[in-house]
Design a protein around this motif. Structure first.
Motif, PDB file in Angstrom:
ATOM      1  N   THR A 158      -6.763   4.527  13.992  1.00  0.00           N
ATOM      2  CA  THR A 158      -7.253   4.763  12.630  1.00  0.00           C
ATOM      3  C   THR A 158      -6.105   5.126  11.690  1.00  0.00           C
ATOM      4  N   GLU A 159      -5.083   5.822  12.208  1.00  0.00           N
ATOM      5  CA  GLU A 159      -3.934   6.175  11.377  1.00  0.00           C
ATOM      6  C   GLU A 159      -3.184   4.923  10.934  1.00  0.00           C
ATOM      7  N   THR A 160      -3.028   3.971  11.857  1.00  0.00           N
ATOM      8  CA  THR A 160      -2.343   2.726  11.531  1.00  0.00           C
ATOM      9  C   THR A 160      -3.124   1.938  10.490  1.00  0.00           C
ATOM     10  N   ALA A 161      -4.437   1.857  10.686  1.00  0.00           N
ATOM     11  CA  ALA A 161      -5.273   1.133   9.718  1.00  0.00           C
ATOM     12  C   ALA A 161      -5.235   1.803   8.356  1.00  0.00           C
ATOM     13  N   ALA A 162      -5.233   3.131   8.322  1.00  0.00           N
ATOM     14  CA  ALA A 162      -5.185   3.851   7.041  1.00  0.00           C
ATOM     15  C   ALA A 162      -3.850   3.598   6.331  1.00  0.00           C
ATOM     16  N   LEU A 163      -2.762   3.560   7.089  1.00  0.00           N
ATOM     17  CA  LEU A 163      -1.456   3.303   6.484  1.00  0.00           C
ATOM     18  C   LEU A 163      -1.375   1.878   5.923  1.00  0.00           C
ATOM     19  N   VAL A 164      -1.935   0.912   6.632  1.00  0.00           N
ATOM     20  CA  VAL A 164      -1.937  -0.471   6.143  1.00  0.00           C
ATOM     21  C   VAL A 164      -2.733  -0.555   4.844  1.00  0.00           C
ATOM     22  N   ARG A 165      -3.902   0.087   4.801  1.00  0.00           N
ATOM     23  CA  ARG A 165      -4.716   0.070   3.577  1.00  0.00           C
ATOM     24  C   ARG A 165      -3.989   0.756   2.422  1.00  0.00           C
ATOM     25  N   ARG A 166      -3.315   1.864   2.715  1.00  0.00           N
ATOM     26  CA  ARG A 166      -2.590   2.590   1.675  1.00  0.00           C
ATOM     27  C   ARG A 166      -1.441   1.746   1.113  1.00  0.00           C
ATOM     28  N   ILE A 184      -7.468  -5.894   9.171  1.00  0.00           N
ATOM     29  CA  ILE A 184      -7.636  -4.521   8.674  1.00  0.00           C
ATOM     30  C   ILE A 184      -7.927  -4.534   7.179  1.00  0.00           C
ATOM     31  N   LEU A 185      -7.210  -5.363   6.442  1.00  0.00           N
ATOM     32  CA  LEU A 185      -7.435  -5.427   4.996  1.00  0.00           C
ATOM     33  C   LEU A 185      -8.809  -6.000   4.674  1.00  0.00           C
ATOM     34  N   ALA A 186      -9.218  -7.034   5.399  1.00  0.00           N
ATOM     35  CA  ALA A 186     -10.540  -7.619   5.157  1.00  0.00           C
ATOM     36  C   ALA A 186     -11.646  -6.632   5.517  1.00  0.00           C
ATOM     37  N   ASP A 187     -11.461  -5.865   6.595  1.00  0.00           N
ATOM     38  CA  ASP A 187     -12.462  -4.857   6.971  1.00  0.00           C
ATOM     39  C   ASP A 187     -12.542  -3.732   5.944  1.00  0.00           C
ATOM     40  N   GLY A 188     -11.408  -3.448   5.282  1.00  0.00           N
ATOM     41  CA  GLY A 188     -11.388  -2.398   4.270  1.00  0.00           C
ATOM     42  C   GLY A 188     -11.821  -2.878   2.905  1.00  0.00           C
ATOM     43  N   GLY A 189     -12.174  -4.147   2.766  1.00  0.00           N
ATOM     44  CA  GLY A 189     -12.622  -4.678   1.475  1.00  0.00           C
ATOM     45  C   GLY A 189     -11.483  -5.043   0.560  1.00  0.00           C
ATOM     46  N   ALA A 221      -1.353  -1.472   1.008  1.00  0.00           N
ATOM     47  CA  ALA A 221      -1.944  -2.562   0.221  1.00  0.00           C
ATOM     48  C   ALA A 221      -2.445  -2.057  -1.131  1.00  0.00           C
ATOM     49  N   GLU A 222      -3.001  -0.829  -1.160  1.00  0.00           N
ATOM     50  CA  GLU A 222      -3.517  -0.290  -2.429  1.00  0.00           C
ATOM     51  C   GLU A 222      -2.376   0.111  -3.366  1.00  0.00           C
ATOM     52  N   GLU A 223      -1.301   0.678  -2.825  1.00  0.00           N
ATOM     53  CA  GLU A 223      -0.188   1.120  -3.648  1.00  0.00           C
ATOM     54  C   GLU A 223       0.677  -0.046  -4.138  1.00  0.00           C
ATOM     55  N   ASN A 224       0.656  -1.149  -3.411  1.00  0.00           N
ATOM     56  CA  ASN A 224       1.469  -2.316  -3.765  1.00  0.00           C
ATOM     57  C   ASN A 224       0.560  -3.541  -3.843  1.00  0.00           C
ATOM     58  N   PRO A 225      -0.134  -3.751  -4.965  1.00  0.00           N
ATOM     59  CA  PRO A 225      -1.084  -4.862  -5.052  1.00  0.00           C
ATOM     60  C   PRO A 225      -0.419  -6.238  -5.037  1.00  0.00           C
ATOM     61  N   SER A 226       0.891  -6.296  -5.263  1.00  0.00           N
ATOM     62  CA  SER A 226       1.564  -7.596  -5.248  1.00  0.00           C
ATOM     63  C   SER A 226       1.981  -8.010  -3.824  1.00  0.00           C
TER      64      SER A 226
END
Length: 160
Positions: free
Chosen positions: A109-117, A149-154, A119-124
């Protein structure tokens, strides 16, 4: 033709010897368990058999012919008890608690949270850029895992 009779005799004797060995192994195991039970009674313990003793007798009884088990039933235990113990052993072997999951281990879950973070902080950034950034951090993930992971996070796996 005589050699055929000799062959049948050898095969029959081999089968008889196998059955006799199974019966003798079972009887020796039963005697050993009875001795252990007597020793435990002398030490003030309970008369019941331990799981280890039941397991040993169940495995040995599985190879013994059923008619012999019925003959010995009057001495100690019913043949159905041995078979029930064996069924319990097999059931314990295949219960989900002892069975390992197959396939790849899940992403933490930590890895997935870091990947989502990231992606959110760097939209490009797309999922390939996130994989490169993760490699610089010392954690390697495949591009398909990051995209999932990104697709699962929306989130969109491609850059905007």
């Amino acid at each position: 033709m005589a050699w055929l009779n000799v062959l049948w005799l050898v095969l029959f004797l081999g089968k008889v010897e196998t059955r006799q060995k199974a019966v003798l192994d079972f009887l020796l195991g039963l005697i050993q368990v009875q001795r252990e039970t007597i020793r435990s009674l002398n030490n003030g313990r309970d008369k019941r058999l331990s799981d280890r003793q039941r397991r040993r007798l169940a495995i040995l009884a599985r190879t013994v012919p059923h008619d012999f088990l019925q003959d010995i039933a009057a001495l100690s235990y019913s043949p159905y008890i041995f078979l029930r113990w064996y069924k319990k052993l097999v059931h314990q072997k295949y219960t989900p608690a002892t069975r390992r999951r197959q396939g790849r281990p899940t992403t933490s879950t930590e890895t997935a949270a870091l990947v989502r973070r990231l992606a959110e902080e760097n939209p490009s950034w797309g999922y390939r850029r996130i994989v490169g950034a993760r490699n610089h951090l010392g954690v390697s993930l495949s591009k398909n895992t990051v995209a999932r992971i990104l697709a699962d996070g929306g989130l969109s796996p491609v850059p905007k």
